[in-house]
Motif scaffolding. Structure first.
Motif, PDB file in Angstrom:
ATOM      1  N   ILE A 152       0.833  -1.204   0.000  1.00 58.88           N
ATOM      2  CA  ILE A 152       0.000   0.000   0.000  1.00 58.88           C
ATOM      3  C   ILE A 152       0.870   1.256   0.000  1.00 58.88           C
ATOM      4  CG2 ILE A 152      -1.509   1.365   1.520  1.00 58.88           C
ATOM      5  CD1 ILE A 152      -2.964  -1.248   2.188  1.00 58.88           C
ATOM      6  N   ILE A 153       0.404   2.265  -0.732  1.00 56.27           N
ATOM      7  CA  ILE A 153       1.074   3.568  -0.776  1.00 56.27           C
ATOM      8  C   ILE A 153       0.049   4.633  -0.395  1.00 56.27           C
ATOM      9  CG2 ILE A 153       2.327   5.231  -2.197  1.00 56.27           C
ATOM     10  CD1 ILE A 153       2.924   2.828  -4.123  1.00 56.27           C
ATOM     11  N   GLU A 154       0.384   5.460   0.582  1.00 57.60           N
ATOM     12  CA  GLU A 154      -0.500   6.550   0.989  1.00 57.60           C
ATOM     13  C   GLU A 154       0.325   7.803   1.269  1.00 57.60           C
ATOM     14  OE1 GLU A 154      -3.543   5.767   4.007  1.00 57.60           O
ATOM     15  OE2 GLU A 154      -3.088   3.635   3.774  1.00 57.60           O
ATOM     16  N   GLU A 155      -0.083   8.897   0.715  1.00 61.95           N
ATOM     17  CA  GLU A 155       0.501  10.205   1.006  1.00 61.95           C
ATOM     18  C   GLU A 155      -0.679  11.134   1.251  1.00 61.95           C
ATOM     19  OE1 GLU A 155       3.572  12.931   1.610  1.00 61.95           O
ATOM     20  OE2 GLU A 155       3.993  10.932   0.814  1.00 61.95           O
ATOM     21  N   ALA A 156      -1.046  11.305   2.521  1.00 59.61           N
ATOM     22  CA  ALA A 156      -2.247  12.065   2.865  1.00 59.61           C
ATOM     23  C   ALA A 156      -2.230  13.434   2.219  1.00 59.61           C
ATOM     24  CB  ALA A 156      -2.354  12.201   4.385  1.00 59.61           C
ATOM     25  N   GLY A 157      -3.363  13.795   1.619  1.00 55.29           N
ATOM     26  CA  GLY A 157      -3.481  15.094   0.991  1.00 55.29           C
ATOM     27  C   GLY A 157      -2.925  15.177  -0.412  1.00 55.29           C
ATOM     28  N   HIS A 158      -2.386  14.060  -0.930  1.00 51.27           N
ATOM     29  CA  HIS A 158      -1.751  14.124  -2.251  1.00 51.27           C
ATOM     30  C   HIS A 158      -2.129  12.950  -3.150  1.00 51.27           C
ATOM     31  CE1 HIS A 158       0.902  17.488  -1.248  1.00 51.27           C
ATOM     32  NE2 HIS A 158       1.120  16.900  -0.095  1.00 51.27           N
ATOM     33  N   MET A 159      -1.861  11.727  -2.680  1.00 55.54           N
ATOM     34  CA  MET A 159      -1.989  10.572  -3.571  1.00 55.54           C
ATOM     35  C   MET A 159      -2.123   9.303  -2.756  1.00 55.54           C
ATOM     36  SD  MET A 159       1.992  10.421  -4.807  1.00 55.54           S
ATOM     37  CE  MET A 159       3.298   9.983  -3.651  1.00 55.54           C
ATOM     38  N   ALA A 160      -2.575   8.242  -3.434  1.00 51.96           N
ATOM     39  CA  ALA A 160      -2.691   6.933  -2.795  1.00 51.96           C
ATOM     40  C   ALA A 160      -2.705   5.871  -3.884  1.00 51.96           C
ATOM     41  CB  ALA A 160      -3.953   6.843  -1.943  1.00 51.96           C
ATOM     42  N   GLY A 161      -2.307   4.667  -3.494  1.00 52.47           N
ATOM     43  CA  GLY A 161      -2.318   3.598  -4.476  1.00 52.47           C
ATOM     44  C   GLY A 161      -1.666   2.345  -3.949  1.00 52.47           C
ATOM     45  N   GLN A 162      -1.027   1.618  -4.863  1.00 56.06           N
ATOM     46  CA  GLN A 162      -0.480   0.312  -4.551  1.00 56.06           C
ATOM     47  C   GLN A 162       0.757   0.065  -5.394  1.00 56.06           C
ATOM     48  OE1 GLN A 162      -2.609  -2.878  -6.579  1.00 56.06           O
ATOM     49  NE2 GLN A 162      -4.141  -1.377  -7.238  1.00 56.06           N
ATOM     50  N   TYR A 213       1.298   1.998  -8.860  1.00 61.57           N
ATOM     51  CA  TYR A 213       0.067   2.509  -9.452  1.00 61.57           C
ATOM     52  C   TYR A 213      -0.537   3.522  -8.485  1.00 61.57           C
ATOM     53  CZ  TYR A 213       1.289  -1.811 -11.668  1.00 61.57           C
ATOM     54  OH  TYR A 213       2.016  -2.800 -12.286  1.00 61.57           O
ATOM     55  N   LEU A 214      -0.470   4.787  -8.855  1.00 63.75           N
ATOM     56  CA  LEU A 214      -0.869   5.858  -7.944  1.00 63.75           C
ATOM     57  C   LEU A 214      -1.962   6.721  -8.540  1.00 63.75           C
ATOM     58  CD1 LEU A 214       2.606   6.987  -6.579  1.00 63.75           C
ATOM     59  CD2 LEU A 214       0.766   5.908  -5.285  1.00 63.75           C
ATOM     60  N   ALA A 215      -2.950   7.027  -7.713  1.00 67.58           N
ATOM     61  CA  ALA A 215      -3.944   8.039  -8.059  1.00 67.58           C
ATOM     62  C   ALA A 215      -3.459   9.348  -7.462  1.00 67.58           C
ATOM     63  CB  ALA A 215      -5.304   7.664  -7.483  1.00 67.58           C
ATOM     64  N   LEU A 216      -3.144  10.312  -8.312  1.00 70.68           N
ATOM     65  CA  LEU A 216      -2.764  11.640  -7.865  1.00 70.68           C
ATOM     66  C   LEU A 216      -4.039  12.459  -7.799  1.00 70.68           C
ATOM     67  CD1 LEU A 216      -0.483  13.660  -7.176  1.00 70.68           C
ATOM     68  CD2 LEU A 216      -0.365  14.196  -9.618  1.00 70.68           C
ATOM     69  N   PHE A 217      -4.395  12.876  -6.613  1.00 73.88           N
ATOM     70  CA  PHE A 217      -5.674  13.544  -6.409  1.00 73.88           C
ATOM     71  C   PHE A 217      -5.710  14.900  -7.125  1.00 73.88           C
ATOM     72  CE2 PHE A 217      -5.365  11.525  -1.905  1.00 73.88           C
ATOM     73  CZ  PHE A 217      -5.559  10.269  -2.445  1.00 73.88           C
ATOM     74  N   PRO A 218      -6.830  15.245  -7.812  1.00 71.04           N
ATOM     75  CA  PRO A 218      -8.081  14.495  -7.748  1.00 71.04           C
ATOM     76  C   PRO A 218      -8.279  13.395  -8.774  1.00 71.04           C
ATOM     77  CG  PRO A 218      -8.451  16.602  -8.810  1.00 71.04           C
ATOM     78  CD  PRO A 218      -6.993  16.584  -8.399  1.00 71.04           C
ATOM     79  N   GLY A 246      -6.866   1.255   3.041  1.00 76.27           N
ATOM     80  CA  GLY A 246      -6.228   2.514   3.405  1.00 76.27           C
ATOM     81  C   GLY A 246      -6.168   3.525   2.272  1.00 76.27           C
ATOM     82  N   PRO A 247      -5.756   3.130   1.059  1.00 76.31           N
ATOM     83  CA  PRO A 247      -5.698   4.102  -0.042  1.00 76.31           C
ATOM     84  C   PRO A 247      -7.062   4.692  -0.399  1.00 76.31           C
ATOM     85  CG  PRO A 247      -4.317   2.223  -0.536  1.00 76.31           C
ATOM     86  CD  PRO A 247      -5.116   1.856   0.687  1.00 76.31           C
ATOM     87  N   THR A 248      -8.105   3.850  -0.374  1.00 75.65           N
ATOM     88  CA  THR A 248      -9.445   4.341  -0.692  1.00 75.65           C
ATOM     89  C   THR A 248      -9.925   5.331   0.370  1.00 75.65           C
ATOM     90  OG1 THR A 248      -9.964   2.262  -1.805  1.00 75.65           O
ATOM     91  CG2 THR A 248     -11.813   3.660  -1.187  1.00 75.65           C
ATOM     92  N   HIS A 249      -9.673   5.030   1.633  1.00 69.33           N
ATOM     93  CA  HIS A 249     -10.036   5.976   2.693  1.00 69.33           C
ATOM     94  C   HIS A 249      -9.227   7.262   2.571  1.00 69.33           C
ATOM     95  CE1 HIS A 249      -9.752   7.522   6.976  1.00 69.33           C
ATOM     96  NE2 HIS A 249     -11.018   7.679   6.647  1.00 69.33           N
ATOM     97  N   CYS A 250      -7.962   7.146   2.189  1.00 72.09           N
ATOM     98  CA  CYS A 250      -7.110   8.324   2.002  1.00 72.09           C
ATOM     99  C   CYS A 250      -7.733   9.280   0.984  1.00 72.09           C
ATOM    100  CB  CYS A 250      -5.723   7.875   1.553  1.00 72.09           C
ATOM    101  SG  CYS A 250      -4.488   9.197   1.435  1.00 72.09           S
ATOM    102  N   PHE A 251      -8.240   8.714  -0.114  1.00 73.27           N
ATOM    103  CA  PHE A 251      -8.879   9.550  -1.138  1.00 73.27           C
ATOM    104  C   PHE A 251     -10.201  10.120  -0.640  1.00 73.27           C
ATOM    105  CE2 PHE A 251     -11.931   9.688  -4.760  1.00 73.27           C
ATOM    106  CZ  PHE A 251     -11.434  10.841  -5.357  1.00 73.27           C
ATOM    107  N   ASN A 252     -11.029   9.295  -0.017  1.00 71.36           N
ATOM    108  CA  ASN A 252     -12.300   9.775   0.522  1.00 71.36           C
ATOM    109  C   ASN A 252     -12.076  10.905   1.517  1.00 71.36           C
ATOM    110  OD1 ASN A 252     -15.129   7.684   0.438  1.00 71.36           O
ATOM    111  ND2 ASN A 252     -13.302   7.273  -0.776  1.00 71.36           N
ATOM    112  N   LYS A 253     -11.072  10.770   2.354  1.00 75.08           N
ATOM    113  CA  LYS A 253     -10.764  11.794   3.353  1.00 75.08           C
ATOM    114  C   LYS A 253     -10.317  13.076   2.670  1.00 75.08           C
ATOM    115  CE  LYS A 253      -8.019  12.455   7.560  1.00 75.08           C
ATOM    116  NZ  LYS A 253      -7.009  11.858   8.469  1.00 75.08           N
ATOM    117  N   TRP A 254      -9.503  12.947   1.619  1.00 74.21           N
ATOM    118  CA  TRP A 254      -9.077  14.135   0.879  1.00 74.21           C
ATOM    119  C   TRP A 254     -10.285  14.868   0.289  1.00 74.21           C
ATOM    120  CZ3 TRP A 254      -9.578  15.808  -4.163  1.00 74.21           C
ATOM    121  CH2 TRP A 254      -8.775  16.907  -4.535  1.00 74.21           C
ATOM    122  N   MET A 255     -11.215  14.092  -0.301  1.00 79.66           N
ATOM    123  CA  MET A 255     -12.398  14.698  -0.888  1.00 79.66           C
ATOM    124  C   MET A 255     -13.237  15.394   0.170  1.00 79.66           C
ATOM    125  SD  MET A 255     -12.810  14.623  -4.190  1.00 79.66           S
ATOM    126  CE  MET A 255     -14.496  15.210  -4.015  1.00 79.66           C
ATOM    127  N   ALA A 256     -13.454  14.744   1.316  1.00 71.46           N
ATOM    128  CA  ALA A 256     -14.270  15.327   2.381  1.00 71.46           C
ATOM    129  C   ALA A 256     -13.642  16.620   2.892  1.00 71.46           C
ATOM    130  CB  ALA A 256     -14.454  14.328   3.528  1.00 71.46           C
TER     131      ALA A 256
END
Length: 390
Positions: free
Chosen positions: A241-251, A283-288, A375-385
């Motif tokens: 798992i890869i998580e960078e709160a406020g920026h990106m998340a993935g695997q 594989y990273l989703a860079l928000f948004p 964790g990555p999915t929650h990271c994105f949901n939290k960023w959106m919220a």
């Protein structure tokens, strides 16, 4: 965000605050965030317009003078490459009577001409011609200053050929925005990227909100059931798992070794990589809204284009690190690579469209997260919220 909240967000404030809780206690975003067109409009103006949002790739306008209209949830934009080869973005609207200037990809012959009254603009956005503005046979009008009525520019930036815009003009510097992913993948030189050509690009339209595409991409939890062929050589156990709160998340995967050719041929790898990158991928989703994948021998970008609350177009673009890959000798490998990635994303169609259908249920309000896997999915949901609440 301003101190007031649009009523669509205010009505869901309590649920959005639940998203911000620690993962074991949190819920996901409310159904309206995926199903409501009113919510999508607010999301565009209060979230997508206030950060660096990806609208396309430079390969869409490969040559000077190339023009391509793009939209962000109904907002018309114009992507172009100027005479110096630089990418620029403008609002795709004539300053005179508001006509959409460019309706299909094309090449400028020198000016961008509005078909309504023939007002014309250069590729730097300046207004050059206003025929008959003062009456038949005249090009000028007393009190009218052409320099004040050019195309309206959009703050833009490019990284690894992905084109980002800040519609508000107030987002943090792009260098700060892109730093986390650029630093993580610093072993790869963006200057080496070469688009694979027409056989290395495809688009898929899915009947789901763009956020569900991000959430699905972030996690490997679904791999054994949705991607059985991929799971044979890159198993769930091989992922991290890869998580960078406020920026990106993935695997990431430590076992990415697909067989593209029966004779063992492979694409040339990026030179000078650490040994750990060979046979691996991240594989990273860079928000948004942009998805990236990197491997020792190729890189891809997926631009998620929201088409409305319940529809998304996924633009998949594959790049390589060696010019030689563009030769005919690699044509079969390029086609196989594109076909394999298209298969993976098509396999995801049923689950993202199924989640969209499920968001119509009053029995569901955000769901729950696996602390170990989501964790990555929650990271994105939290960023959106956080972005929605301000």
């Amino acid at each position: 965000m301003s101190t007031w909240l649009p009523r669509e967000i205010e009505a869901k404030r309590q649920v959005l605050q639940q998203v911000l809780k620690p993962i074991a206690e949190a819920c996901g975003l409310p159904n309206e965030a995926y199903t409501s067109e009113a919510f999508a409009a607010v999301e565009r103006d209060e979230v997508l317009a206030r950060t660096w949002t990806c609208i396309g790739v430079g390969n869409w306008v490969p040559e000077p003078g190339d023009l391509k209209p793009v939209q962000l949830l109904g907002l018309p934009l114009l992507l172009l490459r100027d005479r110096a080869g630089e990418i620029k973005v403008f609002h795709n609207v004539c300053s005179h009577r508001g006509l959409e200037l460019v309706s299909a990809p094309c090449k400028s012959k020198g000016l961008i001409r509005c078909r309504y009254h023939s007002w014309s603009y250069s590729l730097d956005g300046s207004l050059k011609a206003t025929p008959f503005i003062g009456g038949p046979g005249t090009k000028t009008c007393e009190g009218f200053d052409k320099s004040k009525h050019g195309l309206k520019p959009v703050r833009s930036a490019v990284w690894c050929d992905a084109v980002f815009v800040d519609l508000s003009g107030e987002a943090p510097p792009f260098e700060d925005f892109i730093a986390p992913i650029a630093e993580r993948w610093q072993a790869f030189d963006p200057a080496r990227l070469r688009h694979g050509g027409p056989d290395s690009a495809f688009a898929i339209e899915v009947k789901c909100n763009w956020k569900l595409a991000v959430e699905n991409y972030c996690e490997a939890y679904h791999l054994p059931w949705i991607h059985p062929a991929l799971n044979q050589y890159s198993r769930l156990e091989d992922h991290y798992i890869i998580e960078e709160a406020g920026h990106m998340a993935g695997q990431g995967s430590t076992a990415y070794r697909p067989a593209l050719s029966g004779d063992g041929r492979q694409f040339p790898a990026h030179p000078g990589l650490p040994e750990s990158w060979y046979g691996a991928g991240e594989y990273l989703a860079l928000f948004p809204n942009v998805l990236f994948g990197v491997h020792s021998d190729h890189f891809y970008t997926v631009v998620l284009e929201p088409l409305g609350a319940g529809a998304t177009r996924e633009h998949f673009e594959i790049y390589y690190f060696d010019e030689a890959v563009l030769d005919d000798a690699y044509a079969d490998l390029r086609a196989t690579n594109a076909r394999q990635w298209m298969t993976v994303f098509e396999e995801d169609r049923g689950v993202v469209e199924g989640m969209q259908a499920g968001r119509a249920s009053p029995a569901f309000e955000g769901g729950v997260f696996s602390p170990a896997m989501d964790g990555p999915t929650h990271c994105f949901n939290k960023w959106m919220a956080e972005a929605l609440l301000g």
